[in-house]
Design a protein around this motif. Structure first.
Motif, PDB file in Angstrom:
ATOM      1  N   TYR A  18      14.887  27.289 -18.709  1.00 40.38           N
ATOM      2  CA  TYR A  18      14.780  27.534 -20.587  1.00 40.38           C
ATOM      3  C   TYR A  18      14.595  25.871 -21.136  1.00 40.38           C
ATOM      4  CZ  TYR A  18      14.830  32.220 -20.233  1.00 40.38           C
ATOM      5  OH  TYR A  18      14.566  33.697 -19.993  1.00 40.38           O
ATOM      6  N   ALA A  19      14.220  25.023 -20.310  1.00 38.18           N
ATOM      7  CA  ALA A  19      13.970  23.625 -21.301  1.00 38.18           C
ATOM      8  C   ALA A  19      12.611  23.706 -21.637  1.00 38.18           C
ATOM      9  CB  ALA A  19      13.998  22.506 -20.052  1.00 38.18           C
ATOM     10  N   THR A  20      12.408  23.089 -22.861  1.00 35.73           N
ATOM     11  CA  THR A  20      11.341  23.266 -23.497  1.00 35.73           C
ATOM     12  C   THR A  20      10.158  21.996 -23.189  1.00 35.73           C
ATOM     13  OG1 THR A  20      12.376  24.162 -25.708  1.00 35.73           O
ATOM     14  CG2 THR A  20       9.996  22.886 -25.883  1.00 35.73           C
ATOM     15  N   VAL A  21       9.123  22.389 -22.980  1.00 36.77           N
ATOM     16  CA  VAL A  21       8.159  21.195 -22.385  1.00 36.77           C
ATOM     17  C   VAL A  21       6.917  21.559 -23.173  1.00 36.77           C
ATOM     18  CG1 VAL A  21       6.865  20.743 -20.416  1.00 36.77           C
ATOM     19  CG2 VAL A  21       8.909  21.585 -19.870  1.00 36.77           C
ATOM     20  N   MET A  22       6.641  20.275 -23.853  1.00 30.85           N
ATOM     21  CA  MET A  22       5.655  20.367 -24.802  1.00 30.85           C
ATOM     22  C   MET A  22       4.413  19.404 -24.221  1.00 30.85           C
ATOM     23  SD  MET A  22       7.013  20.811 -28.598  1.00 30.85           S
ATOM     24  CE  MET A  22       8.224  19.537 -28.478  1.00 30.85           C
ATOM     25  N   VAL A  23       3.113  19.930 -24.483  1.00 34.47           N
ATOM     26  CA  VAL A  23       2.175  18.694 -24.417  1.00 34.47           C
ATOM     27  C   VAL A  23       1.659  18.428 -25.736  1.00 34.47           C
ATOM     28  CG1 VAL A  23      -0.333  18.707 -23.438  1.00 34.47           C
ATOM     29  CG2 VAL A  23       1.208  20.281 -22.304  1.00 34.47           C
ATOM     30  N   LYS A  24       1.401  17.175 -25.812  1.00 30.39           N
ATOM     31  CA  LYS A  24       0.900  16.544 -27.190  1.00 30.39           C
ATOM     32  C   LYS A  24      -0.076  15.570 -26.855  1.00 30.39           C
ATOM     33  CE  LYS A  24       5.382  16.911 -29.716  1.00 30.39           C
ATOM     34  NZ  LYS A  24       6.506  16.132 -30.678  1.00 30.39           N
ATOM     35  N   ALA A  25      -0.824  15.702 -28.079  1.00 28.83           N
ATOM     36  CA  ALA A  25      -2.087  14.716 -27.974  1.00 28.83           C
ATOM     37  C   ALA A  25      -1.740  13.235 -28.300  1.00 28.83           C
ATOM     38  CB  ALA A  25      -3.138  15.359 -28.971  1.00 28.83           C
ATOM     39  N   VAL A  26      -2.189  12.403 -27.579  1.00 31.23           N
ATOM     40  CA  VAL A  26      -1.860  10.758 -27.728  1.00 31.23           C
ATOM     41  C   VAL A  26      -2.361  10.406 -28.910  1.00 31.23           C
ATOM     42  CG1 VAL A  26      -2.238   8.597 -26.730  1.00 31.23           C
ATOM     43  CG2 VAL A  26      -1.924  10.490 -25.246  1.00 31.23           C
ATOM     44  N   PHE A  56      20.889  17.586 -23.275  1.00 33.48           N
ATOM     45  CA  PHE A  56      20.289  16.416 -22.645  1.00 33.48           C
ATOM     46  C   PHE A  56      19.380  15.451 -23.404  1.00 33.48           C
ATOM     47  CE2 PHE A  56      21.247  19.788 -19.422  1.00 33.48           C
ATOM     48  CZ  PHE A  56      21.420  19.267 -18.378  1.00 33.48           C
ATOM     49  N   GLU A  57      19.219  14.449 -23.063  1.00 32.30           N
ATOM     50  CA  GLU A  57      18.361  13.678 -23.738  1.00 32.30           C
ATOM     51  C   GLU A  57      16.849  13.734 -23.496  1.00 32.30           C
ATOM     52  OE1 GLU A  57      19.299   9.625 -22.090  1.00 32.30           O
ATOM     53  OE2 GLU A  57      21.196   9.474 -23.083  1.00 32.30           O
ATOM     54  N   THR A  58      16.392  13.915 -24.707  1.00 32.26           N
ATOM     55  CA  THR A  58      14.772  14.247 -24.689  1.00 32.26           C
ATOM     56  C   THR A  58      13.790  13.316 -23.776  1.00 32.26           C
ATOM     57  OG1 THR A  58      14.790  15.235 -26.678  1.00 32.26           O
ATOM     58  CG2 THR A  58      12.622  14.561 -25.946  1.00 32.26           C
ATOM     59  N   LEU A  59      13.066  13.615 -23.063  1.00 37.12           N
ATOM     60  CA  LEU A  59      12.320  12.599 -22.044  1.00 37.12           C
ATOM     61  C   LEU A  59      10.721  12.702 -22.184  1.00 37.12           C
ATOM     62  CD1 LEU A  59      12.721  11.028 -19.436  1.00 37.12           C
ATOM     63  CD2 LEU A  59      12.150  12.778 -18.035  1.00 37.12           C
ATOM     64  N   ILE A  60      10.088  11.689 -22.495  1.00 32.85           N
ATOM     65  CA  ILE A  60       8.772  11.523 -22.354  1.00 32.85           C
ATOM     66  C   ILE A  60       7.864  11.066 -21.206  1.00 32.85           C
ATOM     67  CG2 ILE A  60       6.824  10.515 -23.652  1.00 32.85           C
ATOM     68  CD1 ILE A  60       8.423  12.158 -25.592  1.00 32.85           C
ATOM     69  N   GLN A 119      22.047  13.975 -19.071  1.00 35.76           N
ATOM     70  CA  GLN A 119      22.901  14.636 -20.076  1.00 35.76           C
ATOM     71  C   GLN A 119      23.065  13.568 -21.455  1.00 35.76           C
ATOM     72  OE1 GLN A 119      26.277  15.955 -18.106  1.00 35.76           O
ATOM     73  NE2 GLN A 119      25.426  17.911 -17.422  1.00 35.76           N
ATOM     74  N   ASP A 120      23.066  14.280 -22.612  1.00 38.88           N
ATOM     75  CA  ASP A 120      23.367  13.468 -23.631  1.00 38.88           C
ATOM     76  C   ASP A 120      25.008  13.513 -23.754  1.00 38.88           C
ATOM     77  OD1 ASP A 120      23.861  12.426 -26.206  1.00 38.88           O
ATOM     78  OD2 ASP A 120      21.967  13.219 -27.086  1.00 38.88           O
ATOM     79  N   GLU A 121      25.633  12.762 -23.507  1.00 40.89           N
ATOM     80  CA  GLU A 121      27.192  12.782 -23.594  1.00 40.89           C
ATOM     81  C   GLU A 121      27.621  12.818 -24.923  1.00 40.89           C
ATOM     82  OE1 GLU A 121      29.009  13.256 -20.884  1.00 40.89           O
ATOM     83  OE2 GLU A 121      27.398  12.712 -19.370  1.00 40.89           O
ATOM     84  N   GLN A 122      27.030  12.310 -25.829  1.00 42.09           N
ATOM     85  CA  GLN A 122      27.407  12.280 -27.211  1.00 42.09           C
ATOM     86  C   GLN A 122      27.242  13.527 -27.831  1.00 42.09           C
ATOM     87  OE1 GLN A 122      25.620   9.270 -29.919  1.00 42.09           O
ATOM     88  NE2 GLN A 122      26.988   9.962 -31.434  1.00 42.09           N
ATOM     89  N   THR A 123      26.301  14.366 -27.599  1.00 43.86           N
ATOM     90  CA  THR A 123      25.969  15.569 -28.002  1.00 43.86           C
ATOM     91  C   THR A 123      27.025  16.782 -27.680  1.00 43.86           C
ATOM     92  OG1 THR A 123      23.554  15.030 -28.383  1.00 43.86           O
ATOM     93  CG2 THR A 123      24.404  17.337 -28.303  1.00 43.86           C
TER      94      THR A 123
END
Length: 803
Positions: A45-53, A88-92, A112-116
């Motif tokens: 259930y991680a969110t994966v988005m395709v974005k236009a450059v 988790f930290e967002t990844l590009i 993992q986003d330890e602070q969050t």
């Protein structure tokens, strides 16, 4: 967590759907997989988005599947990926290389986003019931009424499963169920030792019910397989939880779960100690219908268990493709049992002729341990990326279960009972060892076709030294040679299997074949009586599924199964707890074979989910308890009695009328036809049984959850007996405090003390004698508190927990 993720993702799609679409010539398919950076566990259930450059607008999006995989389609070749998941930290991923209309970005590792994680506590529960191609999964974390319960009591709240007052487990109304722990055989599930009692609800991750197992599983168990999966946390750092329960009658336990995850090692442990009491009330009637003499008994007993168990294990990540695991499970029980029974003897005129009392004192120690060495290798695919589905798994498991037990029985005359005055002692020295070696290889050739193959060898070695002594006139104890012997039982099973599976977008099929060679040997050491059985069998399996649309799918399955008689089926020693109701095993028993067919439909849309299954089982050489009668003493032992045809309907449904109310319902109907002869008497008959369960869950103000479970089990017939039906209800309440880090629990099992077992012989099939048996356990009330520390959780499941 799943609901919030789906809602957020759907809302995002609705917003971007109003943006202008960019027309392109050719659709492009983008695939990949999302895993955790440390443990390489898939992120569901991680969110994966395709974005236009060009303008960072969203082109397409999805969420990852259970194995972390995802597939997206776009017509814009100039895109990048944005992957995110809570905690988790967002990844590009900027480098999306397209080749002939496809782009595989490989395995993407999220950190993992330890602070969050430290600042925000997010809770999300997995669906209580999940459907797979060949099994159903029930997540125990949502079962509020199981606080402080043992594994047997947890199983009794699982749809399709029933556990009677003696701890016998049945699936869809039939016994012969194979119980596994973490997918492997275990002495901890031994039928004779009640070892499942040392596994408590807070140790269990989920329970898998497999009514038609594939060829990958051992063919043992004519009704199917129940797999109990024990928790194993894998979060980074030091995490854990502690649970304290207390209740009446005595039900006190303390549980501690700890894990420490580093880059290379995952150390995990669970510790449990406790004391509990199982009271019981009982009544029996033995009546000779020829002489009209009757023996009645009634009494009470208390079984007390003080238990200790510990699970220790470590996963060593040699590298990203190789993991070595070592796990040990040790349990120790101290048992005491006391019973006090009053007997009446009535003559042919139904006049009380004599009375006496029989009391029992039993002490036992039960050490149990299991150890497992496991090696898993993940093979890189031909693109050089990780491919966790392409695996080689080897495991070696050793089990031991022992029992050192002594009992004393005293018969005291009350009225003209001198003829029944007797003192007896029994001694049991029991040892069981089981050793399993298993190799499994899984090779997905592409996204839709997978081949599995493997082998398993299981060796079981059992010795039961049993002795009965009677008090002589000179007060010496004299061994009874007719009831004393040493029984040895050896079982070897060698199996090899192969399965092939095709899983497309709409259609899936899985075919398998298993070959098993069995060698069973029994020996009565003192009398030198032995028996041996050798046989080799093929066990084909087939499963298929078809998805008609996004909300409705069909599944069908077939498997051939075997039930091999176990120690307590074969052991000819008698149980003398009640001298007028004696039971023993039969060393000449043959195995049962069952052909099982099943068709299931699954509907899931919005607040409603529903599944319905029609099944049929054809069983030969059915093993059933047969009672004989002489001098008011009933003697029962298992026999092979003919064939059984069972046809059933099972319905499971879930409905959310509101955000704060959830309804779960289960119904099972079973019609069976028996054909069999015993001692030249025909015992052909037809009968039916049904059961229903309704679960209401309420989310109340002040972060309080309430659960009410009502159950009904109908009456049914066996070879000689009528078994009465009964209704019972369970109640559970949960309150979260400290942002969910601490949870308070209350559970009441059998609220109305109505779970009563009654059986009596069928007069039309048993005209010479009448037997009646009544047993009641009563109500159990337990309160508990659970606290999670580090990133640990207080008896709940998180969307980030991995299996």
């Amino acid at each position: 967590m799943k609901l919030l993720t789906k809602v957020a993702f759907t809302f995002t799609l609705l917003i971007i759907s109003f943006q202008p679409l960019i027309a392109q010539n050719q659709p492009i398919q983008i695939t990949g997989k999302v895993v955790e950076s440390g443990g390489r566990q898939p992120v569901e259930y991680a969110t994966v988005m395709v974005k236009a450059v060009s303008d960072d607008s969203m082109v397409d999006g999805t969420t990852t599947a259970e194995d972390g995989s995802f597939t997206l389609t776009t017509e814009n070749p100039d895109v990048y990926l944005e992957i995110s998941f809570i905690g988790f930290e967002t990844l590009i991923v900027a480098d999306v290389k397209i080749n002939k209309g496809t782009a595989n970005v490989g395995t993407i590792a999220l950190s993992q986003d330890e602070q969050t994680l430290d600042e925000v506590v997010v809770r999300g529960e997995k669906s209580q019931t999940e459907f797979k191609l060949d099994k159903r999964i029930f997540n125990v974390g949502q079962d509020l009424s199981s606080t402080g319960a043992s594994a047997l009591e947890v199983l009794n709240n699982v749809p399709s499963v029933a556990v009677n007052i003696e701890g016998q487990i049945s699936l869809r109304g039939s016994q012969g169920v194979r119980i596994l722990i973490n997918g492997k055989p275990s002495v901890l599930t031994s039928e004779g030792g009640n070892a499942l009692g040392t596994i408590t609800a807070d140790m269990i991750e989920r329970i898998e019910v497999i009514t038609n197992p594939s060829a990958k599983y051992e063919a043992s168990g004519t009704s199917g397989i129940i797999n109990i999966v024990i928790k194993k946390e894998e979060k980074r750092g030091l995490n854990g939880s502690v649970t304290l329960n207390t209740g009446v009658p005595n039900n006190h336990s303390l549980g501690l779960s700890l894990n420490n995850r580093t880059e290379k090692f995952n150390l995990f442990s669970q510790l449990g100690v406790g004391h509990r009491t199982f009271p019981q009330q009982y009544r029996t009637i033995n009546r000779d219908l020829t002489s009209n003499n009757t023996v009645r008994s009634q009494g009470e007993s208390d079984k007390n268990e003080t238990f200790f168990n510990i699970i220790l294990g470590t996963d060593y990540h040699i590298n990203e493709n190789n993991v070595l695991s070592l796990t040990g499970h040790f349990a120790y029980e101290l048992e005491t049992e006391f019973s006090d029974t009053d007997f009446d003897f009535l003559d042919e005129t139904n006049t009380l002729a004599s009375q006496w009392n029989r009391d029992e004192e039993t002490e036992a120690t039960n050490p149990k341990y299991q150890y497992e060495l496991q090696y898993k290798k993940d093979f890189p695919d031909n693109r050089g990326a990780d491919h966790e589905e392409h695996t080689l798994l080897f495991s070696a498991i050793g089990n031991f279960f022992g029992k050192d037990q002594s009992s004393e029985f005293n018969n005291t005359p009350v009225m003209n009972g001198e003829a029944f005055s007797q003192q007896q002692q029994t001694r049991t020295d029991f040892k069981e060892g089981e050793y399993t070696f298993q190799l499994d290889y899984t090779h997905p050739f592409n996204e839709v076709f997978t081949l599995e193959s493997g082998a398993q060898y299981v060796y079981t070695d059992v010795t039961n030294d049993f002795s009965v002594s009677n008090r002589a006139d000179n007060n010496d104890w004299v061994v009874d040679p007719d009831l004393t012997n040493v029984f040895d039982f050896d079982l070897e099973v060698l199996g090899v299997y192969s399965t092939g599976a095709y899983e497309g977008d709409k259609f899936g099929v899985k075919l398998g074949l298993r070959l098993e060679s069995t060698d069973m040997r029994t020996l009565l050491v003192t009398t030198d009586e032995s028996s041996q059985q050798n046989f080799t069998n093929l066990f084909p399996t087939a499963h298929t599924s078809y998805k008609l649309n996004d909300n409705f799918s069909l599944q069908a399955g077939y498997s051939r199964r075997i039930y091999r008689p176990g120690l307590w089926d074969l052991n000819p020693f008698t149980n003398i707890r009640n001298n007028f109701s004696i039971s023993a095993g039969n060393p000449l028993l043959q195995p049962e074979f069952t052909d099982s067919y099943e068709v299931t439909s699954i509907f899931d849309k919005g607040p409603v989910s529903f599944s319905g299954a029609v099944y049929h089982r054809y069983t030969t050489d059915v093993i059933e308890e047969v009672a004989t009668f002489e001098d008011n003493v009933s003697f029962s032992r298992p026999e092979n009695i003919g064939i059984n045809r069972a046809t059933g309907l099972e319905l499971n449904g879930k409905y959310n009328p509101t955000e704060w109310w959830t309804l779960n319902g289960d119904f099972n109907y079973n019609y069976f036809s028996r054909e069999g002869d015993f001692e030249d008497i025909s015992f052909d008959f037809t009968a039916n049984q049904w059961s229903g369960r309704l679960t209401n869950k309420f989310k109340l103000p002040a972060d309080i959850d309430l659960e009410v479970i009502s159950n009904y089990r109908s009456a049914y017939q066996t070879f000689q007996m009528d078994i009465s039906g009964y209704f019972f209800a369970d109640l559970g309440v949960r309150k979260k405090i400290m942002n969910g880090k601490t949870i308070l629990n209350l559970s009441i099992r059998d609220v109305f003390a109505s779970r009563i077992f009654e059986s009596e012989t069928v007069r039309s099939r048993q005209p010479d004698f009448y037997l009646y048996d009544y047993r009641l356990r009563g109500r159990f009330i337990t309160v508990g508190i659970s606290y999670g520390f580090g990133k640990g959780e207080a008896m709940e499941f998180s969307g980030q927990k991995r299996f």
